[in-house]
Enzyme design. Structure first.
Site, PDB file in Angstrom:
ATOM      1  N   THR A   1      44.617  38.784  43.282  1.00 41.34           N
ATOM      2  CA  THR A   1      45.596  39.741  42.785  1.00 41.34           C
ATOM      3  C   THR A   1      46.259  40.517  43.912  1.00 41.34           C
ATOM      4  O   THR A   1      45.650  40.754  44.978  1.00 41.34           O
ATOM      5  CB  THR A   1      44.915  40.756  41.843  1.00 41.34           C
ATOM      6  OG1 THR A   1      45.821  41.807  41.510  1.00 41.34           O
ATOM      7  CG2 THR A   1      43.687  41.386  42.504  1.00 41.34           C
TER       8      THR A   1
ATOM      9  N   TYR B   1      39.145  47.238  40.567  1.00 38.18           N
ATOM     10  CA  TYR B   1      39.634  45.893  40.243  1.00 38.18           C
ATOM     11  C   TYR B   1      40.077  45.167  41.503  1.00 38.18           C
ATOM     12  O   TYR B   1      39.636  44.044  41.788  1.00 38.18           O
ATOM     13  CB  TYR B   1      40.784  45.970  39.238  1.00 38.18           C
ATOM     14  CG  TYR B   1      41.531  44.661  39.083  1.00 38.18           C
ATOM     15  CD1 TYR B   1      40.870  43.518  38.636  1.00 38.18           C
ATOM     16  CD2 TYR B   1      42.882  44.573  39.386  1.00 38.18           C
ATOM     17  CE1 TYR B   1      41.539  42.309  38.509  1.00 38.18           C
ATOM     18  CE2 TYR B   1      43.563  43.372  39.252  1.00 38.18           C
ATOM     19  CZ  TYR B   1      42.890  42.254  38.825  1.00 38.18           C
ATOM     20  OH  TYR B   1      43.556  41.045  38.703  1.00 38.18           O
TER      21      TYR B   1
END
Length: 329
Positions: free
Chosen positions: A117, A141
């Site tokens: 990501t 995250y």
């Protein structure tokens, strides 16, 4: 080629399965269905319910189906949730990925494509952000994904293993043929929430933060059509098949749109002027992040075909209508 797709019943994974089957590959899906759907897996794929952290089980699966490559999507992906419950995200994204990588090494798997990501960059020093910029995640995250990247890098250095890490920017849209799309209830993806609001499934949409140092005060993101993202995965798989070197690559277009610009697109495409509520910033959200996307084009010969915000919105809108009809008849 026999390919294992972890998280293949989810949003991006289900699109991957469709593309692999179309290419004539044999596909095995491993998913615990915590966020995915059994109906999202095409009948031509082999579905196995299970947890990627169960090492002995995964090793047997890899050997039984003679898996030659793994495309690893299974993860938790909501930034604010990771801030609220970081240990859960380190378990789901980092610890479980470690178990999967260990099983892959034990089973002699040589090729892994890993779903990472742009959140690994945090608040970039400059935009567009390139792969060489030092990662500085601002959310658990992003950190959980970065640690998984490091584990994969180190495992590849120690074992006969090759990989491509793809750092996604903001994935949106749906299969243009209407076979799959973002189906998770209570999703937080901006475009999905906006089209649900346009269709009257939500009373309003919230914009989190209007005081960022951007052109209209709202966050700016690089939105990539899910079909183009899957095209990048197919290119990555072929790259590894052809003996290509390990790579870490951004997946984006290099174009940034603000939250308000996205909402304008949804209103324009849907023809609905829905209610927008302005709210304070959320923790963990960078002000602007746009991909420097030349390396992936050069390395993988990737050529996106859906670089159009209104098209992305239209496909998302079409899918949301189909999904609503599926659920409510």
């Amino acid at each position: 080629m026999n390919v294992l797709v972890t998280g293949g019943a989810g949003y991006i994974g289900s699109h991957m399965v469709l593309a692999l089957l179309e290419a004539g590959e044999r596909v095995v899906v491993l998913d615990d269905l915590s966020t995915g759907y059994r109906w999202a897996v095409p009948p031509d794929a082999t579905f196995v319910s299970g947890d990627i952290s169960d090492g002995p089980f995964v090793e047997r699966l890899l050997e039984e189906h003679r898996i030659e490559a793994i495309i690893h999507f299974a993860a938790r992906i909501v930034v604010p949730d990771s801030v609220a419950d970081p240990l859960h995200y380190y378990l789901a994204n980092t610890c479980k990925s470690r178990a999967l990588f260990e099983a892959a090494v034990h089973a002699g798997i040589r090729k892994i494509v890993f779903s990472s990501t742009a959140a690994v960059y945090g608040n970039p020093i400059s935009n567009p952000v390139g792969e060489d910029q030092t990662p500085m995640p601002v959310s658990p995250y992003g950190a959980s994904k970065l640690m998984s990247e490091w584990m994969l890098r180190d495992a590849a250095a120690a074992h006969d293993l090759n990989y491509v890490v793809l750092r996604y920017f903001n994935v949106a849209g749906a299969d243009p043929a209407g076979r799959s799309g973002q189906s998770t209830p209570n999703a937080t993806h901006l475009i999905k929430v906006a089209v649900q609001t346009a269709l009257g499934q939500r009373p309003a949409i919230e914009v989190f933060g209007t005081d960022y140092e951007t052109r209209d005060g709202t966050c700016v993101r690089d939105y990539i059509h899910v079909t183009d993202l899957i095209g990048a995965h197919m290119c990555a798989l072929r790259h590894l098949q052809n003996g290509g070197e390990n790579a870490v690559l951004n997946c984006g277009y290099g174009n940034g749109y603000s939250v308000l610009e996205v909402l304008d697109s949804v209103k324009r495409v849907s023809g609905v002027d829905f209610t927008v509520n302005l709210s304070p910033r959320r923790p963990g959200d960078p002000a602007k992040i746009v991909a420097q996307a030349d390396r992936i084009r050069r390395t993988l010969k990737w050529r996106p075909e859906h670089d159009n915000l209104d098209l992305i919105v239209q496909n998302a809108l079409d899918w949301e209508r189909r999904l609503h009809n599926r659920v409510h008849g």
